[in-house]
Scaffold this active site. Structure first.
Site, PDB file in Angstrom:
ATOM      1  N   ASP A  80     -23.330  10.040  -2.231  1.00 11.42           N
ATOM      2  CA  ASP A  80     -24.234  11.124  -1.434  1.00 11.42           C
ATOM      3  C   ASP A  80     -23.227  11.836  -0.360  1.00 11.42           C
ATOM      4  O   ASP A  80     -22.565  11.331   0.156  1.00 11.42           O
ATOM      5  CB  ASP A  80     -25.104  10.127  -0.508  1.00 11.42           C
ATOM      6  N   HIS A  99     -31.208  15.354   8.513  1.00 13.62           N
ATOM      7  CA  HIS A  99     -30.906  14.059   8.223  1.00 13.62           C
ATOM      8  C   HIS A  99     -31.422  13.429   9.635  1.00 13.62           C
ATOM      9  O   HIS A  99     -31.277  13.600  10.818  1.00 13.62           O
ATOM     10  CB  HIS A  99     -29.500  13.706   8.192  1.00 13.62           C
ATOM     11  N   GLY A 138     -35.413  13.005   3.781  1.00 12.80           N
ATOM     12  CA  GLY A 138     -36.790  12.545   3.671  1.00 12.80           C
ATOM     13  C   GLY A 138     -37.549  11.645   4.685  1.00 12.80           C
ATOM     14  O   GLY A 138     -38.669  11.698   4.908  1.00 12.80           O
ATOM     15  N   ASN A 186     -32.958   7.526   3.716  1.00 13.99           N
ATOM     16  CA  ASN A 186     -32.221   6.593   4.287  1.00 13.99           C
ATOM     17  C   ASN A 186     -32.372   6.144   5.692  1.00 13.99           C
ATOM     18  O   ASN A 186     -32.686   4.888   5.756  1.00 13.99           O
ATOM     19  CB  ASN A 186     -30.681   7.388   4.603  1.00 13.99           C
TER      20      ASN A 186
END
Ligand code: 13P
Length: 287
Positions: A84, A177, A209, A231
């Site tokens: 990632d 994020h 997400g 995450n």
């Protein structure tokens, strides 16, 4: 066996659903995510940030753990092990260590440099049968030291990168994020629409997400998003369940301090989160 994420994401794009990338941090995370993918009969992508890779002592440890676990747990659904937000050097290390997929995050470079470095990795990934994700327009917020301003991608630059032969593309569309701030303006569907119009069949990736409302997720999928990264939400769920266990004094009862007991509620919370996401993303029974 680990697989490249290319085929699972092409299928997702054609079938109008998304495959989740869930980031791993340790054995509990990996075990919980693999078990849930198998239970849900869903393809899955295990994401490893450079920081998490280092934490787990290195990429070779991660490959060994994931491969061993898949065999011992009889995991039969497609699983990709994916770097990632990799640096160029990090990507090369993961190729060598046996990852099946990498993301090169060249979004902080001038576009010419992003193109040149991505192009080099396209060649390397093809030689190794690995999939490659590239990024244009940065994801806002911070993840493991990777900081982005959150600017929306330029659709023409997205086309330039997509045409290099990458397998899926992360385009910044106002996503962030970590937790979304109260004054967040939401995803830019105009940008996403314009990017999809220029990049055609290319599966698009939605980072950040955690905390995106379900209606926005569904709309993003309808506009070509085929991979969604989660995450922070698993981290929050794990922390909350662990805190409840300790605050209830359960670690002090009997052998409640045994790590297999102490970490169990957190692992269950990760499983619940991953299952909920797979249902929303539509990847259940798509293995
Ligand atoms: P969140 O931590 O916001 O879920 O973002 C995950 C991500 O995009 C990983 O690259």
């Amino acid at each position: 066996m680990l697989v490249s994420a290319k085929e699972m994401l092409q299928k997702a794009k054609a079938g109008h659903y998304a495959v989740g990338q869930f980031n791993i941090n340790n054995l509990e995370w990996t075990k919980a995510i693999l078990a849930t993918a198998q239970e849900c009969n869903s393809p899955v992508i295990l994401g490893v940030s450079e920081g998490a890779g280092k934490y787990m002592t290195g990429y070779k440890t991660v490959v060994g753990m994931v491969k061993g676990m898949m065999e011992e747990m009889n995991i039969t659904v497609p699983v990709a092990l994916h770097l990632d937000h990799g640096s160029f050097e990090g990507c090369l290390k993961c190729v060598e260590a046996g990852f099946s997929s990498i993301m090169f995050d060249g979004s902080h470079y001038p576009i010419e440099e992003n193109v040149a470095k991505t192009k080099e990795l396209v060649k390397i990934c093809a030689e190794h049968g690995m999939s490659l994700e590239a990024e244009v327009g940065s994801i806002g917020g911070e993840e493991d030291g990777v900081i982005g301003m959150g600017e929306c991608a330029d659709p023409n630059e997205c086309k330039m990168i997509a045409d290099l032969g990458i397998d899926f593309l992360a385009a910044g569309i106002g996503n962030i994020h970590g937790k979304y701030p109260a004054n967040w303006k939401g995803l830019s569907f105009e940008t996403l629409d314009a990017v999809q119009k220029l990049t055609g069949d290319m599966p698009l990736v939605l980072h950040g997400g955690t905390g995106i409302p379900t209606d926005m997720i569904k709309k993003a999928i309808s506009l070509g998003v085929s991979k969604i990264n989660v995450n922070t939400e698993c981290q929050l769920a794990f922390a909350e369940a662990t805190r409840e266990y300790i605050e209830a004094g359960k670690d002090l009862q009997g052998k409640g301090y045994d790590p297999r007991k102490l970490l169990a509620p957190g692992a269950e919370a990760i499983k619940k989160t991953v299952k909920e996401k797979m249902e929303i993303f539509g990847s259940v029974d798509k293995a």
